[in-house]
Design an enzyme around this catalytic site. Structure first.
Site, short mmCIF file in Angstrom:
data_model
loop_
_atom_site.label_atom_id
_atom_site.label_comp_id
_atom_site.label_asym_id
_atom_site.label_seq_id
_atom_site.Cartn_x
_atom_site.Cartn_y
_atom_site.Cartn_z
N TRP A 17 0.84 -1.19 0.00
CA TRP A 17 0.00 0.00 0.00
C TRP A 17 0.89 1.26 0.00
O TRP A 17 1.88 1.30 0.73
CB TRP A 17 -0.88 0.01 1.24
CG TRP A 17 -1.99 1.00 1.20
CD1 TRP A 17 -1.92 2.29 1.62
CD2 TRP A 17 -3.34 0.79 0.78
NE1 TRP A 17 -3.14 2.91 1.46
CE2 TRP A 17 -4.03 2.01 0.95
CE3 TRP A 17 -4.03 -0.32 0.28
CZ2 TRP A 17 -5.37 2.15 0.63
CZ3 TRP A 17 -5.37 -0.18 -0.04
CH2 TRP A 17 -6.03 1.05 0.12
N HIS A 47 -0.99 -5.53 6.36
CA HIS A 47 -1.90 -5.63 5.22
C HIS A 47 -1.17 -5.97 3.93
O HIS A 47 -1.77 -5.94 2.85
CB HIS A 47 -2.70 -4.33 5.03
CG HIS A 47 -3.62 -4.02 6.17
ND1 HIS A 47 -4.97 -4.24 6.13
CD2 HIS A 47 -3.36 -3.52 7.40
CE1 HIS A 47 -5.52 -3.88 7.28
NE2 HIS A 47 -4.58 -3.45 8.07
N HIS A 51 -4.27 -11.13 3.05
CA HIS A 51 -4.42 -10.93 4.49
C HIS A 51 -5.88 -10.86 4.92
O HIS A 51 -6.78 -10.69 4.09
CB HIS A 51 -3.68 -9.65 4.91
CG HIS A 51 -4.30 -8.40 4.39
ND1 HIS A 51 -4.06 -7.91 3.11
CD2 HIS A 51 -5.18 -7.55 4.97
CE1 HIS A 51 -4.75 -6.79 2.95
NE2 HIS A 51 -5.46 -6.55 4.04
N ASP A 53 -8.27 -8.61 7.37
CA ASP A 53 -8.45 -7.45 8.26
C ASP A 53 -9.05 -7.96 9.56
O ASP A 53 -9.90 -8.86 9.55
CB ASP A 53 -9.48 -6.47 7.70
CG ASP A 53 -8.96 -5.67 6.53
OD1 ASP A 53 -9.74 -4.85 6.01
OD2 ASP A 53 -7.80 -5.85 6.12
N HIS A 57 -8.97 -2.84 12.68
CA HIS A 57 -8.49 -1.97 11.58
C HIS A 57 -9.43 -0.80 11.34
O HIS A 57 -9.00 0.29 10.98
CB HIS A 57 -8.35 -2.80 10.31
CG HIS A 57 -7.89 -2.04 9.11
ND1 HIS A 57 -6.77 -1.24 9.11
CD2 HIS A 57 -8.40 -1.97 7.85
CE1 HIS A 57 -6.62 -0.71 7.91
NE2 HIS A 57 -7.61 -1.11 7.14
N HIS A 159 -16.08 -1.00 4.65
CA HIS A 159 -15.59 -1.62 5.90
C HIS A 159 -16.60 -1.41 7.03
O HIS A 159 -16.79 -2.28 7.88
CB HIS A 159 -14.23 -1.03 6.29
CG HIS A 159 -13.08 -1.55 5.47
ND1 HIS A 159 -12.81 -1.09 4.20
CD2 HIS A 159 -12.13 -2.49 5.74
CE1 HIS A 159 -11.74 -1.72 3.73
NE2 HIS A 159 -11.30 -2.57 4.64
N GLU A 171 -8.44 -9.80 1.88
CA GLU A 171 -8.04 -8.92 0.76
C GLU A 171 -6.73 -9.43 0.15
O GLU A 171 -5.98 -10.15 0.80
CB GLU A 171 -7.83 -7.48 1.29
CG GLU A 171 -9.14 -6.83 1.73
CD GLU A 171 -8.97 -5.58 2.57
OE1 GLU A 171 -7.90 -5.40 3.18
OE2 GLU A 171 -9.92 -4.78 2.65
N1 LIG Z 1 -1.98 0.51 4.69
C1 LIG Z 1 -3.05 1.33 4.67
C2 LIG Z 1 -2.91 2.62 5.10
C3 LIG Z 1 -3.99 3.46 5.11
C4 LIG Z 1 -5.22 3.00 4.66
C5 LIG Z 1 -5.36 1.71 4.23
C6 LIG Z 1 -4.27 0.89 4.22
C7 LIG Z 1 -4.41 -0.48 3.74
O1 LIG Z 1 -3.51 -1.29 3.77
C8 LIG Z 1 -5.71 -0.88 3.21
C9 LIG Z 1 -6.15 -2.13 3.89
N2 LIG Z 1 -5.71 -3.32 3.18
C10 LIG Z 1 -7.64 -2.18 4.01
O2 LIG Z 1 -8.08 -2.97 4.79
O3 LIG Z 1 -8.37 -1.47 3.36
ZN LIG Z 2 -9.67 -3.79 4.36
ZN LIG Z 3 -6.49 -4.83 4.70
#
Ligand SMILES: Nc1ccccc1C(=O)C[C@H](N)C(=O)O
Ligand SMILES: [Zn+2]
Ligand SMILES: [Zn+2]
Length: 209
Positions: A17, A47, A51, A53, A57, A159, A171
């Protein structure tokens, strides 16, 4: 029965990310000079890659990975092909007959999973689709995209629809070679205290005939 490995390879050059630190896989001890073993260490964003969540989160008082019940991550699931969707999987993109009665639904949005480069324009899941799945009794929603919400989301609406039903999320799945249909899903999060996500080794297994 056939097994499909729907997990990304965890490797130092894997896309993560934007803004997250890279994955590091180190070798701290090596075989030789009287040392009988190689011993490594991994450092990765929670993440990164394929993975699960945890509620933590997207909810300040949400459960951490170590505290999540395992049942949602094992059992029958329906894989639906939504490669025809545009920016988001919308109500009209989903074959609702195919997911009727399902407890676990996973969405394929990619022709080929982008293993080498980060895709900021991934296909998200519209919040009303998640709400409809929740109302239908779905416990877990999965996707090959890196998030249910768009990369730029500040409200994480999909979410929060998950949160409303205490559902679970996978995800970063890799679904390229898997035909749409019903499978057994196994994708257990690690028992990491205080973690808002956990890597999983996700597989689909053919159902017994
Ligand atoms: N690292 C981040 C930083 C800021 C916002 C989202 C992420 C994510 O990794 C998205 C995550 N996989 C999610 O569950 O949406
Ligand atoms: Zn997510
Ligand atoms: Zn995630």
């Amino acid at each position: 029965m056939r097994i499909w490995d729907i997990s990304q390879v965890v490797r130092p050059d894997m896309p993560v990310w934007p803004g997250e630190p890279p994955v590091r896989v180190m070798r701290n001890v090596e075989i030789g000079d009287g040392c009988p073993v190689n011993v490594g260490e991994i450092d990765a964003p929670l993440h990164a890659g394929t993975h699960a969540d945890a509620p933590l989160h997207y909810a300040p008082d949400g459960a951490a990975s170590a505290d999540c019940d395992l049942a949602p991550y094992i059992g029958r699931c329906v894989l639906v092909d939504v490669r025809h969707a545009a920016a988001r999987v919308e109500m009209g993109d989903v074959d609702w007959d195919a997911v009727a009665g399902a407890e676990r639904v996973i969405f394929r949005t990619y022709d080929r999973f982008p293993a080498e480069v980060w895709d900021s324009d991934f296909t998200a899941i519209a919040p009303d689709v998640v709400a409809r799945l929740r109302e239908g009794g779905v416990r877990l929603v999965g996707t090959d995209a890196p998030s249910l919400d768009p990369e730029t989301s500040k409200t994480m609406d999909a979410h929060h629809e998950i949160l409303a039903g205490d559902m679970r999320i996978l995800e970063g799945l890799v679904l390229d070679d898997v035909p749409p249909g019903e499978y057994e899903l196994i994708a257990l999060p690690l028992k990491i205290a205080a973690a808002d996500a956990s890597p999983v080794r996700a597989i689909l297994r053919e159902l017994a005939k």
